[in-house]
Design a protein around this motif. Structure first.
Motif, PDB file in Angstrom:
ATOM      1  N   ALA A 246     109.945  -0.310  72.104  1.00 44.57           N
ATOM      2  CA  ALA A 246     109.542   1.092  72.264  1.00 44.57           C
ATOM      3  C   ALA A 246     109.025   1.350  73.673  1.00 44.57           C
ATOM      4  O   ALA A 246     109.299   2.396  74.278  1.00 44.57           O
ATOM      5  N   LEU A 247     108.282   0.414  74.222  1.00 43.34           N
ATOM      6  CA  LEU A 247     107.774   0.555  75.590  1.00 43.34           C
ATOM      7  C   LEU A 247     108.923   0.567  76.601  1.00 43.34           C
ATOM      8  O   LEU A 247     108.879   1.315  77.584  1.00 43.34           O
ATOM      9  N   VAL A 248     109.946  -0.242  76.368  1.00 34.89           N
ATOM     10  CA  VAL A 248     111.108  -0.255  77.267  1.00 34.89           C
ATOM     11  C   VAL A 248     111.829   1.084  77.226  1.00 34.89           C
ATOM     12  O   VAL A 248     112.226   1.626  78.260  1.00 34.89           O
TER      13      VAL A 248
ATOM     14  N   LEU B 199     117.480   4.317  65.504  1.00 31.87           N
ATOM     15  CA  LEU B 199     116.350   4.672  64.649  1.00 31.87           C
ATOM     16  C   LEU B 199     116.803   4.996  63.229  1.00 31.87           C
ATOM     17  O   LEU B 199     116.126   4.659  62.255  1.00 31.87           O
ATOM     18  N   SER B 200     117.939   5.649  63.101  1.00 32.38           N
ATOM     19  CA  SER B 200     118.441   5.997  61.771  1.00 32.38           C
ATOM     20  C   SER B 200     118.824   4.759  60.992  1.00 32.38           C
ATOM     21  O   SER B 200     118.639   4.688  59.769  1.00 32.38           O
TER      22      SER B 200
ATOM     23  N   PRO C 163     105.999  12.347  65.007  1.00 38.29           N
ATOM     24  CA  PRO C 163     104.535  12.490  64.938  1.00 38.29           C
ATOM     25  C   PRO C 163     104.074  13.649  64.076  1.00 38.29           C
ATOM     26  O   PRO C 163     102.996  13.589  63.468  1.00 38.29           O
ATOM     27  N   PHE C 164     104.861  14.719  64.017  1.00 37.30           N
ATOM     28  CA  PHE C 164     104.470  15.883  63.217  1.00 37.30           C
ATOM     29  C   PHE C 164     105.657  16.326  62.369  1.00 37.30           C
ATOM     30  O   PHE C 164     106.810  16.179  62.762  1.00 37.30           O
ATOM     31  N   ALA C 165     105.345  16.870  61.197  1.00 33.79           N
ATOM     32  CA  ALA C 165     106.390  17.310  60.281  1.00 33.79           C
ATOM     33  C   ALA C 165     106.024  18.674  59.711  1.00 33.79           C
ATOM     34  O   ALA C 165     104.856  19.059  59.673  1.00 33.79           O
ATOM     35  N   GLY C 166     107.040  19.387  59.250  1.00 33.18           N
ATOM     36  CA  GLY C 166     106.822  20.682  58.630  1.00 33.18           C
ATOM     37  C   GLY C 166     108.088  21.128  57.938  1.00 33.18           C
ATOM     38  O   GLY C 166     109.192  20.735  58.328  1.00 33.18           O
ATOM     39  N   ASP C 167     107.943  21.942  56.901  1.00 29.52           N
ATOM     40  CA  ASP C 167     109.101  22.411  56.148  1.00 29.52           C
ATOM     41  C   ASP C 167     109.811  23.556  56.837  1.00 29.52           C
ATOM     42  O   ASP C 167     110.941  23.901  56.481  1.00 29.52           O
ATOM     43  N   ASN C 168     109.166  24.172  57.821  1.00 29.52           N
ATOM     44  CA  ASN C 168     109.795  25.276  58.543  1.00 29.52           C
ATOM     45  C   ASN C 168     109.209  25.335  59.956  1.00 29.52           C
ATOM     46  O   ASN C 168     108.287  24.588  60.294  1.00 29.52           O
TER      47      ASN C 168
ATOM     48  N   PHE D  81     108.519   8.037  71.711  1.00 29.41           N
ATOM     49  CA  PHE D  81     107.870   6.725  71.733  1.00 29.41           C
ATOM     50  C   PHE D  81     107.162   6.470  70.406  1.00 29.41           C
ATOM     51  O   PHE D  81     107.274   5.392  69.819  1.00 29.41           O
ATOM     52  N   PHE D  82     106.455   7.473  69.902  1.00 26.21           N
ATOM     53  CA  PHE D  82     105.776   7.367  68.614  1.00 26.21           C
ATOM     54  C   PHE D  82     106.785   7.082  67.507  1.00 26.21           C
ATOM     55  O   PHE D  82     106.542   6.256  66.618  1.00 26.21           O
ATOM     56  N   GLU D  83     107.930   7.755  67.547  1.00 30.55           N
ATOM     57  CA  GLU D  83     108.959   7.545  66.533  1.00 30.55           C
ATOM     58  C   GLU D  83     109.532   6.133  66.600  1.00 30.55           C
ATOM     59  O   GLU D  83     109.825   5.519  65.576  1.00 30.55           O
TER      60      GLU D  83
END
Length: 373
Positions: free
Chosen positions: A108-110, A97-98, A201-206, A192-194
């Motif tokens: 992704a399904l596999v 992924l990187s 799917p979700f992000a945040g600074d802390n 899977f989403f990634e």
């Protein structure tokens, strides 16, 4: 002058860190290449680390699945402690992924299917992984995958405290609710989403922002391919009872959706795509002779009191040295905590694990006994 597990000849060190070191070795009696993970010397006097290490060994020894890293032997002696593990030639999903970003829907399904099958084996054994993430999925050269790192695994319905990796923790994990297979389903779906989108799917600074996103933000299913959105919505549902109850239940839904969307050959094409992505990272394959930096597979294992018996599974006979390819896990990761104190059981040693598809663990040797409680 470091202690070496009797019966093995070391070839080279694969990696080292605060938790210990991992070496490539050969089982003298059979010529089977293995990875030997040693608990760091300074940790052997810490009861919490030792307890977590023992728990990890017991969990791995109880699982028998081609989708979970295999366990050969666990040894403790006055000079040291170690676990001998199965091996695979490949790289961590995180490395893919990187380097490449989104994998494409079939690949992704596999990944999701293989991970769910590995988690299903744990769930049948009454174990909840609690730290599923791309770092803990190893993709082999043929596109297959294995699940590793049961370092903070726990029994179903236990209350071990808040633990996990924030980007993949289910809402109930943030609240310290009892462990359940539905939390593993959530983490697998987040990964899977990634794979589908190239981002979490979700992000945040802390921690506080990230927790709020997992607890209250709408599921971002609109970013996924339309046919796969029902899987995203189901797996990332806020309430555990709205998700599939365990990994095995989710596999059936996945196969139905995948076949309807991409036809009966979706899995073959997906594995081919994963194999092609892995082939772009040849230097990360231990079979290249290099150090597979960036491939992670955490494991914690504990050992009994000095002089305790060995727990082992027989090695396959007649396997020539070098027949099994290697993959190593080098990166130590911290299980993030979301507030509150840290229970002793959650301070388990974070060490290395490696895997290999060329050999599989055999039935336990009846002449040896299980690790003491």
């Amino acid at each position: 002058n470091a202690w070496v597990v009797p019966g093995y000849t070391e070839t080279r060190e694969l990696g080292a860190g605060a938790g210990g070191r991992v070496v490539l070795a050969v089982h003298d009696a059979t010529g089977t290449p293995v990875a030997v993970k040693y608990l760091g010397e300074r940790l052997r006097s810490d009861g919490a680390f030792v307890h977590g290490f023992r728990s990890e060994a017991r969990v791995l020894g109880s699982l028998d699945s081609p989708y979970v890293v295999g366990f050969y032997e666990y040894v403790e002696a006055p000079p040291g402690a170690a676990i001998v593990m199965e091996l695979v030639d490949g790289v961590a999903l995180r490395a893919l992924l990187s380097r490449e970003g989104a994998t494409g829907p079939e690949a992704a399904l596999v990944v999701l299917k293989g991970s769910l099958l590995g988690l299903a084996a744990a769930h049948r054994a009454g174990v909840v992984h609690r730290d599923y993430k791309p770092e803990n999925v190893l993709v082999a050269a043929d596109g297959s995958s294995k699940l590793v790192d049961f370092g903070i695994a726990t029994g179903r319905d236990s209350r071990p405290g808040v633990a996990g990796t924030p980007a993949y923790m289910a809402p109930e994990q943030w609240n310290g609710a009892p462990a359940s297979p539905a939390a593993d389903v959530y983490a697998a779906t987040a990964t899977f989403f990634e794979c589908l989108t190239g981002r979490k799917p979700f992000a945040g600074d802390n921690f506080a922002e990230l927790a709020l996103q997992h607890l209250e933000a709408p599921v971002p299913d609109g970013e996924a391919p339309e046919p796969l959105r029902p899987l995203i919505r189901r797996g990332l549902a806020k309430a555990p009872h709205e998700r599939p109850e365990n990994a095995a239940a989710f596999v059936g839904e996945l196969e139905s959706v995948a076949t309807a969307a991409y036809g009966p050959d979706w899995e073959e094409r997906g594995r081919g795509r994963l194999a092609a992505l892995a082939a772009l990272l040849p230097l990360l394959f231990p079979s290249s002779g290099g150090t597979a930096r960036g491939t992670t597979a955490l494991a914690t294992t504990t050992f009994a009191r000095p002089g305790a018996p060995r727990l082992r599974r027989r090695f396959p006979r007649g396997l020539p040295a070098g027949a099994a390819a290697l993959v190593l896990a080098l990166l130590l990761a911290l299980a993030a905590r979301a507030g509150g104190g840290e229970p002793d059981g959650d301070r388990a040693a974070q060490a290395f694990a490696t895997t290999d598809t060329a050999s599989s663990a055999s039935p336990p040797d009846p002449r040896t006994s299980s690790p003491p409680a």
